[in-house]
Motif scaffolding. Structure first.
Motif, PDB file in Angstrom:
ATOM      1  N   GLU A  11      29.108  42.301  59.791  1.00 19.01           N
ATOM      2  CA  GLU A  11      29.861  41.938  60.965  1.00 19.01           C
ATOM      3  C   GLU A  11      31.632  41.575  60.801  1.00 19.01           C
ATOM      4  N   LYS A  12      31.821  41.122  59.751  1.00 20.18           N
ATOM      5  CA  LYS A  12      32.877  40.312  59.380  1.00 20.18           C
ATOM      6  C   LYS A  12      33.454  41.249  58.120  1.00 20.18           C
ATOM      7  N   TYR A  13      32.973  42.348  57.914  1.00 17.18           N
ATOM      8  CA  TYR A  13      33.518  43.356  56.672  1.00 17.18           C
ATOM      9  C   TYR A  13      35.006  43.308  56.771  1.00 17.18           C
ATOM     10  N   TYR A  14      35.627  43.473  57.723  1.00 21.82           N
ATOM     11  CA  TYR A  14      37.196  43.499  57.781  1.00 21.82           C
ATOM     12  C   TYR A  14      37.804  42.156  57.106  1.00 21.82           C
ATOM     13  N   LEU A  15      37.399  41.153  57.609  1.00 17.77           N
ATOM     14  CA  LEU A  15      37.721  40.140  56.887  1.00 17.77           C
ATOM     15  C   LEU A  15      37.595  39.825  55.512  1.00 17.77           C
ATOM     16  N   ASP A  16      36.479  39.917  54.967  1.00 20.19           N
ATOM     17  CA  ASP A  16      36.040  40.070  53.533  1.00 20.19           C
ATOM     18  C   ASP A  16      37.221  41.025  52.681  1.00 20.19           C
ATOM     19  N   ASN A  17      37.537  42.161  53.600  1.00 25.36           N
ATOM     20  CA  ASN A  17      38.576  43.246  52.707  1.00 25.36           C
ATOM     21  C   ASN A  17      39.894  42.533  53.045  1.00 25.36           C
ATOM     22  N   PHE A  18      40.156  41.877  53.963  1.00 24.69           N
ATOM     23  CA  PHE A  18      41.403  41.411  54.020  1.00 24.69           C
ATOM     24  C   PHE A  18      41.902  40.243  53.004  1.00 24.69           C
ATOM     25  N   LYS A  19      41.064  39.366  53.057  1.00 24.37           N
ATOM     26  CA  LYS A  19      40.761  38.325  51.880  1.00 24.37           C
ATOM     27  C   LYS A  19      40.993  38.633  50.544  1.00 24.37           C
ATOM     28  N   TYR A  20      40.375  40.010  50.363  1.00 21.58           N
ATOM     29  CA  TYR A  20      40.303  40.590  48.783  1.00 21.58           C
ATOM     30  C   TYR A  20      41.786  40.891  48.727  1.00 21.58           C
ATOM     31  N   VAL A  21      42.350  41.615  49.594  1.00 18.76           N
ATOM     32  CA  VAL A  21      43.759  41.964  49.534  1.00 18.76           C
ATOM     33  C   VAL A  21      44.648  40.780  49.208  1.00 18.76           C
ATOM     34  N   LEU A  22      44.510  39.798  49.671  1.00 23.33           N
ATOM     35  CA  LEU A  22      45.252  38.663  49.627  1.00 23.33           C
ATOM     36  C   LEU A  22      45.236  38.028  48.179  1.00 23.33           C
ATOM     37  N   SER A  23      43.776  38.023  48.044  1.00 26.22           N
ATOM     38  CA  SER A  23      43.441  37.318  46.396  1.00 26.22           C
ATOM     39  C   SER A  23      44.030  38.317  45.352  1.00 26.22           C
ATOM     40  N   PHE A  24      43.647  39.579  45.595  1.00 21.71           N
ATOM     41  CA  PHE A  24      44.087  40.582  44.525  1.00 21.71           C
ATOM     42  C   PHE A  24      45.768  40.546  44.186  1.00 21.71           C
ATOM     43  N   VAL A  25      46.585  40.360  45.425  1.00 18.15           N
ATOM     44  CA  VAL A  25      48.070  40.446  45.311  1.00 18.15           C
ATOM     45  C   VAL A  25      48.381  39.086  44.756  1.00 18.15           C
ATOM     46  N   MET A  26      47.825  38.076  45.024  1.00 17.58           N
ATOM     47  CA  MET A  26      48.258  36.743  44.624  1.00 17.58           C
ATOM     48  C   MET A  26      47.860  36.476  43.197  1.00 17.58           C
ATOM     49  N   ASP A  27      46.856  37.156  42.751  1.00 19.75           N
ATOM     50  CA  ASP A  27      46.633  37.206  41.315  1.00 19.75           C
ATOM     51  C   ASP A  27      47.387  37.909  40.444  1.00 19.75           C
ATOM     52  N   LYS A  28      47.721  39.092  41.176  1.00 20.33           N
ATOM     53  CA  LYS A  28      48.570  40.116  40.153  1.00 20.33           C
ATOM     54  C   LYS A  28      50.138  39.891  40.360  1.00 20.33           C
ATOM     55  N   TYR A  29      50.427  39.486  41.543  1.00 17.49           N
ATOM     56  CA  TYR A  29      51.938  39.693  41.917  1.00 17.49           C
ATOM     57  C   TYR A  29      52.814  38.408  42.374  1.00 17.49           C
ATOM     58  N   GLU A  30      51.945  37.133  42.291  1.00 15.87           N
ATOM     59  CA  GLU A  30      52.476  35.699  42.644  1.00 15.87           C
ATOM     60  C   GLU A  30      53.995  35.588  42.064  1.00 15.87           C
ATOM     61  N   PRO A  31      54.316  35.826  40.916  1.00 20.75           N
ATOM     62  CA  PRO A  31      55.662  35.601  40.618  1.00 20.75           C
ATOM     63  C   PRO A  31      56.782  36.433  41.377  1.00 20.75           C
ATOM     64  N   LEU A  32      56.187  37.686  41.785  1.00 23.12           N
ATOM     65  CA  LEU A  32      57.248  38.390  42.773  1.00 23.12           C
ATOM     66  C   LEU A  32      57.243  38.192  44.277  1.00 23.12           C
ATOM     67  N   LEU A  33      56.338  37.298  44.494  1.00 24.24           N
ATOM     68  CA  LEU A  33      56.081  37.152  45.897  1.00 24.24           C
ATOM     69  C   LEU A  33      57.087  35.866  46.490  1.00 24.24           C
ATOM     70  N   SER A  34      57.850  36.108  47.781  1.00 28.56           N
ATOM     71  CA  SER A  34      58.678  35.241  48.208  1.00 28.56           C
ATOM     72  C   SER A  34      58.073  33.711  48.652  1.00 28.56           C
ATOM     73  N   ASN A  35      58.694  32.833  48.912  1.00 28.25           N
ATOM     74  CA  ASN A  35      57.928  31.685  49.338  1.00 28.25           C
ATOM     75  C   ASN A  35      57.394  31.813  50.790  1.00 28.25           C
ATOM     76  N   GLU A 210      62.848  43.294  43.243  1.00 30.35           N
ATOM     77  CA  GLU A 210      63.982  44.175  43.335  1.00 30.35           C
ATOM     78  C   GLU A 210      63.341  45.676  43.929  1.00 30.35           C
ATOM     79  N   GLU A 211      62.387  46.062  43.157  1.00 25.55           N
ATOM     80  CA  GLU A 211      61.971  47.328  43.323  1.00 25.55           C
ATOM     81  C   GLU A 211      61.274  47.474  44.504  1.00 25.55           C
ATOM     82  N   ALA A 212      60.102  46.505  44.817  1.00 25.43           N
ATOM     83  CA  ALA A 212      59.357  46.413  45.866  1.00 25.43           C
ATOM     84  C   ALA A 212      60.395  46.309  47.282  1.00 25.43           C
ATOM     85  N   GLU A 213      61.600  45.378  47.002  1.00 25.22           N
ATOM     86  CA  GLU A 213      62.272  45.488  48.272  1.00 25.22           C
ATOM     87  C   GLU A 213      63.157  46.693  48.686  1.00 25.22           C
ATOM     88  N   ALA A 214      63.465  47.194  47.566  1.00 29.92           N
ATOM     89  CA  ALA A 214      63.840  48.744  47.724  1.00 29.92           C
ATOM     90  C   ALA A 214      63.279  49.697  48.372  1.00 29.92           C
TER      91      ALA A 214
END
Length: 550
Positions: A11-35, A210-214
């Motif tokens: 029923e809430k598959y979309y929420l699980d997928n969304f949380k996965y994306v957030l977790s993936f990005v935090m694990d891999k790119y946290e130093p590049l994320l803004s506050n 800088e690459e991502a913002e470009a």
């Protein structure tokens, strides 16, 4: 899975997928994320599950504005409470001021009778015969946008907040601006299978903020271009482009190709409106394809044939792709009073008689012609050669060591259509071809890929059973040297050399051939000429079938 076996997602598959994306990005790119982006992720985790579900539902829909009464989700127990929570935490917002385009989108969420009804109390006269879009444009032209906002922006309007933060998080995850959460659904319901790769071996979409913002800035500029294209004069578009520091983007590897596409779009817009000098100025910013070929076309229109010839000679010294090469060759041939290269080759084709009932299915008609003469065949177009390439070089295409796989839903390596594809894999490709000493060995490699990766998304492989059969039929006739030449040629530039193959593959006993089918008004393209010439060079039978209607 049987055709009638329907996969029911949680029923809430979309929420699980969304949380996965957030977790993936935090694990891999946290130093590049803004506050702000980190605060978005942190804040989202503190929301109630109903509020999380509503936010994800809204963020997955197209548009800026939604009517609460139109949002019906059985899994959200209390929509009103979820709405209030999201407003309180700024995940949904009330916009204090709308731009004209936003105001148009707001009014457009209502149907025409509703728009008229909401205007009635204010005695605003409207022509009820107008179409809805004309009615809205008339309102925007004749009335203050602030008044219209007060009428149509009711308490039931839902507007997504934190859009910029989420867009950047999605950019880091997908590696491009057109990433879509629906890819998870396509995978989960079995409509597509993706390569399973150890996430620890995945590369990164971006190495710097800088690459991502470009890349994000170029995405916004492209959207601006399409909005301004109709609203501004060509010279105003030129002035808009001149304000962009395009050199900044061109000097950045991850942004360069996108920047070159923007240069081409604006330049071509100017060229279409006959502002040739301004277009040429933009076409000289880069030597990427198709900018040099566009220069030639303008020089020819201006009858400046010396410049056209000079440019053609420069292209022949180092062409970007097949099309550019043949266009340059045509310029040089024209001085010798020769016909266009593709036209010359087309005139050498063989004529075949096809019934007019195949008028809109010319390839099927040509195939019927050959079948009537005892041949068997396939309308295979690019599939045969692409299948051989994709299956033979499967490991080389998807090897994580090339840093071209960044997330688990990736259908294509990020460098698959760039110059880096061959540069990175040149040694591995050469070694594999050199070690393949027989057709039996080559067939084993293809069979292994078929068995291990059946149905998995590959940018070159067409899994249709008939196209796999056509591949094996071709391999039964072709010599090992011919197949290896084909594979080596495609590997050099998969973007431009994985299309343009002849339409038909036919055979009878020990005789086989490829045919490029041309109806009376159809013309041979540069890509098609390239493969006809290569096939001729390697001794692979290939011809042009010129259709005559009967």
């Amino acid at each position: 899975m049987a055709n009638n076996d329907k996969i029911i997602l949680p029923e809430k598959y979309y929420l699980d997928n969304f949380k996965y994306v957030l977790s993936f990005v935090m694990d891999k790119y946290e130093p590049l994320l803004s506050n702000n982006e980190i605060a978005f992720v942190t804040g989202f985790t503190t929301l109630s599950e109903d509020a999380q579900c509503l936010y994800v539902r809204v963020s997955n829909r197209k548009g800026l504005f939604f009517r609460k009464e139109k949002l019906i989700y059985s899994e959200i127990a209390n929509l009103n409470d979820a709405h209030e929570e999201l407003l309180d935490q700024n995940f949904l917002i009330n916009k204090p001021f709308l731009e004209i385009e936003e105001c148009y989108q707001l009014i457009n969420i209502y149907n025409k009778p509703e728009i008229i009804q909401m205007l009635n109390p204010l005695d605003i006269e409207v022509d009820k015969k107008l179409k809805k879009d004309e009615l809205i444009l008339g309102l925007l032209e004749g009335h203050d946008a602030e008044i219209l906002q007060q009428i149509f922006y009711t308490n039931s309007i839902i507007t997504q907040g934190a859009r910029e933060e989420l867009d950047m998080i999605k950019l880091f995850f997908f590696g491009h601006n057109h990433g879509d959460m629906s890819d998870f659904v396509i995978r989960d319901v079995g409509h597509a299978k993706f390569m399973e790769i150890d996430e620890s071996k995945l590369g990164t979409s971006f190495d710097s903020r800088e690459e991502a913002e470009a890349v994000m800035q170029l995405s916004q500029l492209n959207k601006e271009f399409y909005l301004l294209e109709e609203a501004l004069s060509p010279l105003s578009m030129y002035a808009w482009f001149k304000e962009i520091e395009i050199g900044y983007f061109l000097n950045m590897d991850k942004a360069k190709q996108r920047a070159e596409k923007l240069v081409h779009k604006v330049g071509y817009h100017l060229e279409k409106h006959k502002h040739y000098e301004e277009a040429l100025e933009l076409y000289h910013i880069s030597s990427a394809s198709p900018l040099r070929e566009r220069r030639i076309r303008i020089y020819n229109k201006q009858k400046d044939f010396d410049k056209s010839l000079t440019q053609a000679k420069q292209i022949l010294e180092g062409p970007n792709d097949n099309k550019e090469y043949y266009i340059a060759l045509d310029v040089i041939n024209k001085l010798d009073k020769k016909l266009k290269t593709t036209t010359l080759r087309q005139k050498e084709g063989v004529s075949i008689s096809v019934d007019e009932s195949y008028l809109h299915r010319v390839e099927q008609g040509a195939l019927a012609y050959f079948e009537a003469k005892g041949y068997q065949g396939y309308h295979s177009e690019n599939s045969i050669c692409r299948n051989v390439f994709g299956l033979f070089f499967w490991e080389e295409i998807f090897d994580p060591k090339y840093n071209s796989l960044h997330q688990p839903l990736q259908r294509n390596p990020s460098d698959i259509y760039g110059k880096d594809f061959y540069a990175k894999r040149k040694e591995a490709i050469a070694e594999k071809l050199q070690k393949t000493k027989s057709k039996k060995h080559l067939s084993k490699i293809l069979e292994s890929s078929l068995e291990l990766h059946q149905g998995i998304s590959n940018p070159f492989v067409h899994w249709d059973e008939s196209m796999i059969e056509a591949m094996w039929q071709f391999l039964a006739f072709a010599k090992l040297k011919q197949i290896k030449s084909l594979l080596a040629e495609m590997a050099i530039d998969p973007k431009n050399r994985s299309t343009g193959f002849p339409d038909l593959f036919i055979w009878k006993e020990n005789d086989y051939s490829f045919y490029e089918v041309k109806s009376p008004n159809d013309h041979l393209s540069e890509k098609q000429l390239f493969w006809l010439e290569r096939f001729q060079e390697w001794g692979v039978p290939a011809e042009i079938a010129l259709v005559e209607w009967t």
